[in-house]
Design a protein around this motif. Sequence first.
Motif, PDB file in Angstrom:
ATOM      1  N   SER A   6     -26.344 -14.387   9.475  1.00 34.36           N
ATOM      2  CA  SER A   6     -27.060 -15.644   9.665  1.00 34.36           C
ATOM      3  C   SER A   6     -27.765 -15.686  11.014  1.00 34.36           C
ATOM      4  CB  SER A   6     -26.080 -16.822   9.545  1.00 34.36           C
ATOM      5  OG  SER A   6     -26.727 -18.062   9.696  1.00 34.36           O
ATOM      6  N   ARG A   7     -27.157 -15.045  12.013  1.00 40.49           N
ATOM      7  CA  ARG A   7     -27.684 -15.074  13.382  1.00 40.49           C
ATOM      8  C   ARG A   7     -28.546 -13.852  13.715  1.00 40.49           C
ATOM      9  NH1 ARG A   7     -24.332 -18.321  17.266  1.00 40.49           N
ATOM     10  NH2 ARG A   7     -23.013 -19.669  16.008  1.00 40.49           N
ATOM     11  N   GLY A   8     -28.920 -13.040  12.718  1.00 41.43           N
ATOM     12  CA  GLY A   8     -29.910 -12.002  12.973  1.00 41.43           C
ATOM     13  C   GLY A   8     -29.515 -10.566  12.719  1.00 41.43           C
ATOM     14  N   MET A   9     -28.237 -10.280  12.481  1.00 44.46           N
ATOM     15  CA  MET A   9     -27.874  -8.908  12.101  1.00 44.46           C
ATOM     16  C   MET A   9     -28.517  -8.606  10.746  1.00 44.46           C
ATOM     17  SD  MET A   9     -25.788  -6.979  13.971  1.00 44.46           S
ATOM     18  CE  MET A   9     -25.297  -7.234  15.656  1.00 44.46           C
ATOM     19  N   GLU A  10     -28.791  -7.322  10.470  1.00 42.70           N
ATOM     20  CA  GLU A  10     -29.510  -6.959   9.238  1.00 42.70           C
ATOM     21  C   GLU A  10     -28.594  -6.578   8.088  1.00 42.70           C
ATOM     22  OE1 GLU A  10     -33.552  -5.000  10.987  1.00 42.70           O
ATOM     23  OE2 GLU A  10     -31.692  -3.871  11.214  1.00 42.70           O
ATOM     24  N   GLN A  11     -27.467  -5.937   8.398  1.00 41.44           N
ATOM     25  CA  GLN A  11     -26.595  -5.443   7.340  1.00 41.44           C
ATOM     26  C   GLN A  11     -25.141  -5.598   7.773  1.00 41.44           C
ATOM     27  OE1 GLN A  11     -26.569  -1.216   6.687  1.00 41.44           O
ATOM     28  NE2 GLN A  11     -25.815  -1.420   4.610  1.00 41.44           N
TER      29      GLN A  11
ATOM     30  N   PHE B   9     -16.012  -6.347  14.100  1.00 44.13           N
ATOM     31  CA  PHE B   9     -14.994  -7.387  14.174  1.00 44.13           C
ATOM     32  C   PHE B   9     -13.660  -6.804  13.749  1.00 44.13           C
ATOM     33  CE2 PHE B   9     -18.796 -10.078  13.349  1.00 44.13           C
ATOM     34  CZ  PHE B   9     -18.750 -10.827  14.514  1.00 44.13           C
ATOM     35  N   LEU B  10     -12.646  -7.005  14.580  1.00 48.43           N
ATOM     36  CA  LEU B  10     -11.285  -6.597  14.257  1.00 48.43           C
ATOM     37  C   LEU B  10     -10.396  -7.831  14.369  1.00 48.43           C
ATOM     38  CD1 LEU B  10     -10.996  -3.238  16.243  1.00 48.43           C
ATOM     39  CD2 LEU B  10     -11.556  -3.569  13.826  1.00 48.43           C
ATOM     40  N   ASP B  11      -9.989  -8.335  13.244  1.00 54.28           N
ATOM     41  CA  ASP B  11      -9.129  -9.518  13.188  1.00 54.28           C
ATOM     42  C   ASP B  11      -7.990  -9.215  12.220  1.00 54.28           C
ATOM     43  OD1 ASP B  11      -8.047 -12.031  13.254  1.00 54.28           O
ATOM     44  OD2 ASP B  11      -9.701 -13.019  12.222  1.00 54.28           O
ATOM     45  N   PRO B  12      -7.139  -8.227  12.587  1.00 57.10           N
ATOM     46  CA  PRO B  12      -6.062  -7.837  11.672  1.00 57.10           C
ATOM     47  C   PRO B  12      -5.002  -8.928  11.576  1.00 57.10           C
ATOM     48  CG  PRO B  12      -5.790  -6.750  13.772  1.00 57.10           C
ATOM     49  CD  PRO B  12      -7.102  -7.497  13.848  1.00 57.10           C
ATOM     50  N   PRO B  13      -4.240  -8.905  10.509  1.00 57.72           N
ATOM     51  CA  PRO B  13      -3.125  -9.865  10.420  1.00 57.72           C
ATOM     52  C   PRO B  13      -2.259  -9.744  11.680  1.00 57.72           C
ATOM     53  CG  PRO B  13      -3.356  -8.644   8.373  1.00 57.72           C
ATOM     54  CD  PRO B  13      -4.302  -8.018   9.366  1.00 57.72           C
ATOM     55  N   TYR B  14      -1.893 -10.893  12.239  1.00 55.44           N
ATOM     56  CA  TYR B  14      -1.163 -10.884  13.512  1.00 55.44           C
ATOM     57  C   TYR B  14       0.083 -10.017  13.473  1.00 55.44           C
ATOM     58  CZ  TYR B  14      -4.006 -14.701  15.407  1.00 55.44           C
ATOM     59  OH  TYR B  14      -5.038 -15.455  15.885  1.00 55.44           O
TER      60      TYR B  14
ATOM     61  N   GLY C  91     -29.553  -5.001  13.524  1.00 52.79           N
ATOM     62  CA  GLY C  91     -28.318  -4.261  13.754  1.00 52.79           C
ATOM     63  C   GLY C  91     -27.378  -4.335  12.565  1.00 52.79           C
ATOM     64  N   ARG C  92     -26.299  -3.551  12.672  1.00 59.98           N
ATOM     65  CA  ARG C  92     -25.309  -3.468  11.598  1.00 59.98           C
ATOM     66  C   ARG C  92     -23.959  -3.953  12.110  1.00 59.98           C
ATOM     67  NH1 ARG C  92     -24.330   1.924   9.514  1.00 59.98           N
ATOM     68  NH2 ARG C  92     -23.714   0.926   7.571  1.00 59.98           N
ATOM     69  N   VAL C  93     -23.259  -4.677  11.257  1.00 59.71           N
ATOM     70  CA  VAL C  93     -21.949  -5.211  11.605  1.00 59.71           C
ATOM     71  C   VAL C  93     -20.896  -4.646  10.656  1.00 59.71           C
ATOM     72  CG1 VAL C  93     -22.337  -7.326  10.256  1.00 59.71           C
ATOM     73  CG2 VAL C  93     -20.614  -7.324  12.041  1.00 59.71           C
ATOM     74  N   LEU C  94     -19.710  -4.340  11.199  1.00 58.73           N
ATOM     75  CA  LEU C  94     -18.570  -3.879  10.427  1.00 58.73           C
ATOM     76  C   LEU C  94     -17.427  -4.852  10.662  1.00 58.73           C
ATOM     77  CD1 LEU C  94     -16.999  -1.711   8.756  1.00 58.73           C
ATOM     78  CD2 LEU C  94     -16.494  -0.580  10.949  1.00 58.73           C
ATOM     79  N   ASP C  95     -16.865  -5.380   9.571  1.00 59.14           N
ATOM     80  CA  ASP C  95     -15.720  -6.282   9.641  1.00 59.14           C
ATOM     81  C   ASP C  95     -14.590  -5.636   8.854  1.00 59.14           C
ATOM     82  OD1 ASP C  95     -13.901  -8.343   9.680  1.00 59.14           O
ATOM     83  OD2 ASP C  95     -15.311  -9.884   9.026  1.00 59.14           O
ATOM     84  N   LEU C  96     -13.615  -5.066   9.567  1.00 59.37           N
ATOM     85  CA  LEU C  96     -12.586  -4.263   8.912  1.00 59.37           C
ATOM     86  C   LEU C  96     -11.457  -5.065   8.266  1.00 59.37           C
ATOM     87  CD1 LEU C  96     -12.179  -1.158  11.218  1.00 59.37           C
ATOM     88  CD2 LEU C  96     -12.938  -1.208   8.849  1.00 59.37           C
ATOM     89  N   PHE C  97     -11.327  -6.319   8.614  1.00 63.00           N
ATOM     90  CA  PHE C  97     -10.304  -7.188   8.019  1.00 63.00           C
ATOM     91  C   PHE C  97     -11.020  -8.489   7.658  1.00 63.00           C
ATOM     92  CE2 PHE C  97      -8.458  -4.377  11.189  1.00 63.00           C
ATOM     93  CZ  PHE C  97      -7.420  -3.779  10.495  1.00 63.00           C
ATOM     94  N   ALA C  98     -11.882  -8.452   6.645  1.00 63.45           N
ATOM     95  CA  ALA C  98     -12.888  -9.485   6.425  1.00 63.45           C
ATOM     96  C   ALA C  98     -12.343 -10.852   6.025  1.00 63.45           C
ATOM     97  CB  ALA C  98     -13.906  -8.999   5.393  1.00 63.45           C
ATOM     98  N   GLY C  99     -11.200 -10.927   5.362  1.00 59.46           N
ATOM     99  CA  GLY C  99     -10.655 -12.236   4.983  1.00 59.46           C
ATOM    100  C   GLY C  99     -11.583 -12.982   4.053  1.00 59.46           C
ATOM    101  N   SER C 100     -12.221 -14.042   4.544  1.00 54.97           N
ATOM    102  CA  SER C 100     -13.184 -14.805   3.739  1.00 54.97           C
ATOM    103  C   SER C 100     -14.612 -14.295   3.933  1.00 54.97           C
ATOM    104  CB  SER C 100     -13.127 -16.291   4.105  1.00 54.97           C
ATOM    105  OG  SER C 100     -13.590 -16.474   5.439  1.00 54.97           O
ATOM    106  N   GLY C 101     -14.817 -13.405   4.907  1.00 59.77           N
ATOM    107  CA  GLY C 101     -16.150 -12.878   5.197  1.00 59.77           C
ATOM    108  C   GLY C 101     -16.939 -13.716   6.177  1.00 59.77           C
ATOM    109  N   GLY C 102     -16.327 -14.768   6.709  1.00 54.32           N
ATOM    110  CA  GLY C 102     -17.039 -15.706   7.572  1.00 54.32           C
ATOM    111  C   GLY C 102     -17.673 -15.091   8.805  1.00 54.32           C
ATOM    112  N   LEU C 103     -16.988 -14.148   9.459  1.00 52.76           N
ATOM    113  CA  LEU C 103     -17.547 -13.550  10.678  1.00 52.76           C
ATOM    114  C   LEU C 103     -18.801 -12.734  10.372  1.00 52.76           C
ATOM    115  CD1 LEU C 103     -14.271 -12.454  12.508  1.00 52.76           C
ATOM    116  CD2 LEU C 103     -15.800 -14.328  13.143  1.00 52.76           C
ATOM    117  N   SER C 104     -18.746 -11.922   9.316  1.00 51.78           N
ATOM    118  CA  SER C 104     -19.914 -11.105   8.950  1.00 51.78           C
ATOM    119  C   SER C 104     -21.079 -11.969   8.491  1.00 51.78           C
ATOM    120  CB  SER C 104     -19.542 -10.138   7.825  1.00 51.78           C
ATOM    121  OG  SER C 104     -18.605  -9.205   8.273  1.00 51.78           O
ATOM    122  N   ILE C 105     -20.783 -12.986   7.706  1.00 53.13           N
ATOM    123  CA  ILE C 105     -21.851 -13.861   7.213  1.00 53.13           C
ATOM    124  C   ILE C 105     -22.489 -14.610   8.378  1.00 53.13           C
ATOM    125  CG2 ILE C 105     -22.361 -15.859   5.751  1.00 53.13           C
ATOM    126  CD1 ILE C 105     -20.160 -14.748   3.823  1.00 53.13           C
TER     127      ILE C 105
END
Length: 179
Positions: A61-66, A115-120, A43-57
């Motif tokens: 790591s857990r099986g998403m492809e891109q 993932f949507l983790d915008p600045p509070y 599957g594919r993941v989109l992280d619109l407010f990536a910060g350090s990139g931890g959520l996408s990575i």
Amino acid sequence: MRIISGNYGGRPLKTLAGKTTRPTSDKVRGAMFNMIGPYFDGGRVLDLFAGSGGLSIEAISRGMEQAVMVERDRPAQAIIKENIAMTKEASKFQLLQMEAQHALEVVKGPFDLVFLDPPYAKETIVETVTALCQKKLLAEDVMVVCETDKQVQLPEEIADLGIWKEKIYGISKVTVYVR
């Protein structure tokens, strides 16, 4: 901070000093992935407010492809690049160095996980989810994971998505929308 599980489990993650980003703690990230996975079969993941990139990575790591990571802050972009390099699988990641709203005009779907983790201080979740639906960027079985301050009340439904799960972890609330 570190990657919790999967192919990169235990590897350290760099984060940005200061208050321009608010990295999701290991505890919240682990709980979040237990809610939605904890593992994926592609599957594919989109992280619109990536910060350090931890959520996408973590998702890769857990099986998403891109993963497509969007971040406008230059120092945060440099941290994301270092964290991607740590995986030794840079081809699985794409970093878009722009505002999230602009990224919605250029990315190509569908995405299985968002993932949507915008600045509070700048809650834009309703508008962003609506745009993702209108632009047909979401897969049929999509999960949209929103991290907000625990005080934020998101609507039961946004466009054609509804709340599937919602949990509070400390000062953060994680809300998962599905079709």
